[in-house]
Write an enzyme that holds these catalytic residues in place. Structure first.
Site, PDB file in Angstrom:
ATOM      1  N   HIS A  59       0.818  -1.223   0.000  1.00  0.00           N
ATOM      2  CA  HIS A  59       0.000   0.000   0.000  1.00  0.00           C
ATOM      3  C   HIS A  59       0.849   1.269   0.000  1.00  0.00           C
ATOM      4  O   HIS A  59       1.233   1.755   1.060  1.00  0.00           O
ATOM      5  CB  HIS A  59      -0.881  -0.047   1.261  1.00  0.00           C
ATOM      6  CG  HIS A  59      -1.946   0.986   1.296  1.00  0.00           C
ATOM      7  ND1 HIS A  59      -3.141   0.776   1.947  1.00  0.00           N
ATOM      8  CD2 HIS A  59      -2.033   2.250   0.799  1.00  0.00           C
ATOM      9  CE1 HIS A  59      -3.914   1.844   1.834  1.00  0.00           C
ATOM     10  NE2 HIS A  59      -3.246   2.769   1.138  1.00  0.00           N
ATOM     11  N   HIS A  61       1.275   5.310  -1.967  1.00  0.00           N
ATOM     12  CA  HIS A  61       0.802   6.340  -2.899  1.00  0.00           C
ATOM     13  C   HIS A  61       2.034   7.090  -3.402  1.00  0.00           C
ATOM     14  O   HIS A  61       2.649   7.832  -2.648  1.00  0.00           O
ATOM     15  CB  HIS A  61      -0.124   7.325  -2.187  1.00  0.00           C
ATOM     16  CG  HIS A  61      -1.328   6.703  -1.546  1.00  0.00           C
ATOM     17  ND1 HIS A  61      -2.572   6.692  -2.134  1.00  0.00           N
ATOM     18  CD2 HIS A  61      -1.492   6.066  -0.351  1.00  0.00           C
ATOM     19  CE1 HIS A  61      -3.443   6.082  -1.335  1.00  0.00           C
ATOM     20  NE2 HIS A  61      -2.812   5.693  -0.246  1.00  0.00           N
ATOM     21  N   ARG A  63       2.103   9.182  -6.177  1.00  0.00           N
ATOM     22  CA  ARG A  63       1.740  10.540  -6.658  1.00  0.00           C
ATOM     23  C   ARG A  63       2.049  10.836  -8.117  1.00  0.00           C
ATOM     24  O   ARG A  63       1.895  11.975  -8.538  1.00  0.00           O
ATOM     25  CB  ARG A  63       2.414  11.615  -5.794  1.00  0.00           C
ATOM     26  CG  ARG A  63       2.246  11.472  -4.294  1.00  0.00           C
ATOM     27  CD  ARG A  63       0.797  11.437  -3.889  1.00  0.00           C
ATOM     28  NE  ARG A  63       0.622  11.606  -2.441  1.00  0.00           N
ATOM     29  CZ  ARG A  63      -0.477  11.265  -1.799  1.00  0.00           C
ATOM     30  NH1 ARG A  63      -1.503  10.707  -2.453  1.00  0.00           N
ATOM     31  NH2 ARG A  63      -0.587  11.462  -0.505  1.00  0.00           N
ATOM     32  N   ASN A  93      -5.171   6.670  -6.463  1.00  0.00           N
ATOM     33  CA  ASN A  93      -5.747   8.029  -6.341  1.00  0.00           C
ATOM     34  C   ASN A  93      -4.784   9.109  -6.802  1.00  0.00           C
ATOM     35  O   ASN A  93      -4.549  10.096  -6.114  1.00  0.00           O
ATOM     36  CB  ASN A  93      -6.220   8.297  -4.904  1.00  0.00           C
ATOM     37  CG  ASN A  93      -5.095   8.219  -3.893  1.00  0.00           C
ATOM     38  OD1 ASN A  93      -4.062   7.600  -4.153  1.00  0.00           O
ATOM     39  ND2 ASN A  93      -5.268   8.851  -2.751  1.00  0.00           N
ATOM     40  N   HIS A 178     -10.495   0.581   1.408  1.00  0.00           N
ATOM     41  CA  HIS A 178     -10.435   1.659   2.396  1.00  0.00           C
ATOM     42  C   HIS A 178     -11.794   1.624   3.069  1.00  0.00           C
ATOM     43  O   HIS A 178     -12.807   1.992   2.465  1.00  0.00           O
ATOM     44  CB  HIS A 178     -10.172   3.014   1.723  1.00  0.00           C
ATOM     45  CG  HIS A 178     -10.084   4.135   2.705  1.00  0.00           C
ATOM     46  ND1 HIS A 178      -8.894   4.786   2.996  1.00  0.00           N
ATOM     47  CD2 HIS A 178     -11.014   4.707   3.496  1.00  0.00           C
ATOM     48  CE1 HIS A 178      -9.113   5.710   3.923  1.00  0.00           C
ATOM     49  NE2 HIS A 178     -10.397   5.684   4.242  1.00  0.00           N
ATOM     50  N   ASP A 303       0.936   2.504   3.776  1.00  0.00           N
ATOM     51  CA  ASP A 303       0.024   3.592   3.385  1.00  0.00           C
ATOM     52  C   ASP A 303       0.825   4.887   3.221  1.00  0.00           C
ATOM     53  O   ASP A 303       0.405   5.956   3.672  1.00  0.00           O
ATOM     54  CB  ASP A 303      -1.131   3.768   4.373  1.00  0.00           C
ATOM     55  CG  ASP A 303      -2.244   4.631   3.755  1.00  0.00           C
ATOM     56  OD1 ASP A 303      -2.155   4.958   2.553  1.00  0.00           O
ATOM     57  OD2 ASP A 303      -3.197   4.976   4.479  1.00  0.00           O
ATOM     58  N   HIS A 307       2.734  14.330   1.561  1.00  0.00           N
ATOM     59  CA  HIS A 307       2.296  15.672   1.165  1.00  0.00           C
ATOM     60  C   HIS A 307       3.428  16.629   1.500  1.00  0.00           C
ATOM     61  O   HIS A 307       4.272  16.309   2.344  1.00  0.00           O
ATOM     62  CB  HIS A 307       1.023  16.065   1.924  1.00  0.00           C
ATOM     63  CG  HIS A 307      -0.149  15.182   1.627  1.00  0.00           C
ATOM     64  ND1 HIS A 307      -0.835  15.227   0.434  1.00  0.00           N
ATOM     65  CD2 HIS A 307      -0.736  14.201   2.356  1.00  0.00           C
ATOM     66  CE1 HIS A 307      -1.801  14.327   0.446  1.00  0.00           C
ATOM     67  NE2 HIS A 307      -1.759  13.677   1.601  1.00  0.00           N
TER      68      HIS A 307
HETATM   69  O1  DOR Z   1      -4.727   9.850   4.895  1.00  0.00           O
HETATM   70  C1  DOR Z   1      -4.847   9.368   3.782  1.00  0.00           C
HETATM   71  N1  DOR Z   1      -4.134   9.834   2.742  1.00  0.00           N
HETATM   72  N2  DOR Z   1      -5.724   8.368   3.583  1.00  0.00           N
HETATM   73  C2  DOR Z   1      -6.012   7.932   2.346  1.00  0.00           C
HETATM   74  O2  DOR Z   1      -6.842   7.069   2.223  1.00  0.00           O
HETATM   75  C3  DOR Z   1      -5.399   8.545   1.158  1.00  0.00           C
HETATM   76  C4  DOR Z   1      -4.109   9.127   1.508  1.00  0.00           C
HETATM   77  C5  DOR Z   1      -3.540  10.012   0.434  1.00  0.00           C
HETATM   78  O3  DOR Z   1      -3.525   9.608  -0.728  1.00  0.00           O
HETATM   79  O4  DOR Z   1      -3.023  11.106   0.755  1.00  0.00           O
HETATM   80 ZN    ZN Z   2      -3.825   4.720   1.238  1.00  0.00          ZN
HETATM   81 ZN    ZN Z   3      -6.977   4.214   2.533  1.00  0.00          ZN
END
Ligand code: DOR
Ligand code: ZN
Ligand code: ZN
Length: 420
Positions: A59, A61, A63, A93, A178, A303, A307
């Site tokens: 898991h 992200h 970007r 996402n 999720h 996860d 940012h």
């Molecule tokens: O806190 C989160 N940030 N939860 C998520 O499900 C998505 C993730 C994100 O992509 O920043």
């Molecule tokens: Zn996530």
């Molecule tokens: Zn999530």
């Protein structure tokens, strides 16, 4: 002749801690046992060191495309490798979201050009993309289907459940949820006047994931499917999983931040710990650690959701949710080994073996003859106090700064090639 021989490494074979030589040829573990000195092009002395399979993160992200000031596939996979992770499943996402075969193909192409480790990509389920998902399934870059039951950062919220039932009936892929349920989130959205970061757990209470977990368990039972729940955060979810007669059909993961922090830390660290689902109370953290130990939770996953500092420094309501995790995942789990909370073979299971089997990666996740030589060499006696300057992620910060974890790996090999 082997390309690399790891001499006298401490490792785990069939659940037992052993000391062995490990011979690698053409990217594959060819022999585990005593190997004579002359048989290696390159020898890595491993006395007193731990040789672990590369961790598999279910898991992350990364970007790209659309958010590369936070991270991209090159920087994310490099951060992963330097922290002992050699395979990643990436989340959909992004901008554009990974909901078509074309979007999947774009990510696969970027990873081929710029990636530093193995990577596969989740696609998100929407009300309209069943055909796309069905056809993407055979692409070697496809990881599975992500389902958002509640809205979160840049999410692709599933607003009706009919497409989910149809997808479950039609597509024999890994489904990852999720599980915060949108109806519960909406119900709590306005309950706290002028909320601050320390209130985040009140706006997204445990009930949201408990109800989502109930829904997922129901689908696993009625559809006869094995499903996966992301980032467990609450004792109530664990109770549901423990009670379910279909428990074995649902696997789940926990993140480093949910194992380490509570909402009391969010009150201090502010938006740097604003994350969905939120970190909850001390009793939730305790239950998560216990479940990691006893097997109710099968995997640790990052996860990783970076940012920028500028985004996180906005007022609570405007700051995005998400924390980075690639740099700290394996060091967190090995810290639990160092402190005696979990035995070493359990760390191999939750970081490597179980994620490999959940993701269907049958050639990865174990130090075993015939498996891929994705390996990391660790000094289990060494520790690391996390500092921003040491981090590989482009975002450059971590909620773990100041925490003491196990030190990062001394060497990392992907497909037999040394990368660190
Ligand atoms: O806190 C989160 N940030 N939860 C998520 O499900 C998505 C993730 C994100 O992509 O920043
Ligand atoms: Zn996530
Ligand atoms: Zn999530």
């Amino acid at each position: 002749m082997y390309d690399t021989v790891f001499k006298a490494a401490t490792t785990v074979v069939e659940g037992r801690v052993v000391v062995r030589d490990v011979g690698v040829r053409r990217g594959v573990i060819e022999k585990i046992g005593a190997i004579t000195d002359a048989a290696a092009a390159l020898e890595v002395p491993c006395e007193g060191r731990l040789l672990m399979p590369g961790a598999i993160d279910l898991h992350a992200h990364l970007r790209e495309p659309g958010g590369t000031r936070k991270e991209d596939i090159a920087s994310g996979t490099a951060a992963a490798v330097s922290a002992g992770i050699t395979t990643l499943l990436e989340m959909p996402n992004t901008n554009p979201p990974t909901i078509t075969r074309a979007a999947l193909a774009e990510k696969v192409a970027i990873a081929k050009r710029t990636g530093h480790c193995n990577i596969r990509f989740f696609m998100a389920l929407t009300a309209r993309n069943l055909d796309e998902l069905e056809q993407a399934m055979d692409d070697p870059g496809f990881a599975g289907i992500k389902v958002y039951l509640g809205s979160t950062t840049g999410s692709i919220l599933l607003t009706e459940f009919d497409p989910l039932t149809r997808a479950l009936d039609r597509i024999p892929a890994l489904f990852a949820f999720h599980a915060e349920l949108e109806s519960v989130l909406l119900d709590h959205r306005d309950r706290v006047p002028d909320p601050q970061a320390g209130d985040h757990h009140r706006l997204r209470p445990p009930e949201a994931v408990v109800e989502g977990t109930r829904l997922v368990l129901g689908h696993a039972a009625t559809r006869g499917r094995r499903l996966h729940i992301c980032h467990l955060s609450a004792a109530g979810e664990l109770a549901r999983l423990a009670d379910a007669t279909t428990g074995s059909r649902v696997t789940c993961e926990v993140t480093p931040h949910h194992l380490w922090f509570t909402h009391k830390d969010t009150a201090v660290k502010g938006n740097r710990l604003k994350v969905n689902p939120p970190v909850q109370g001390p009793e939730d953290r305790k239950a998560l650690r216990e479940a990691l130990k006893n097997g109710l939770i099968q995997a640790v996953a990052t996860d990783h959701a970076p940012h920028t500092v500028q985004e996180k420094d906005r007022p609570y309501a405007k700051a995005p949710s998400g924390v980075p995790g690639l740099d700290v995942m394996a060091p967190c789990v090995l810290r639990l080994v160092q402190s005696g909370e979990i035995p070493l073979p359990r760390a191999f299971q939750v970081l490597c073996e179980n994620p490999a089997s959940i993701a269907g990666l049958s050639t990865k996740g174990r130090v075993e003859e015939g498996r891929d030589a994705d390996l990391a060499l660790w000094d289990l006696d060494a520790t690391w106090t996390v500092q921003g300057k040491d981090l590989g992620s482009r975002c450059g910060w971590s909620p773990f700064e100041g925490e003491t974890l196990a030190a990062r790996p001394l060497g990392v090999w992907v497909g037999g090639e040394r990368r660190v």
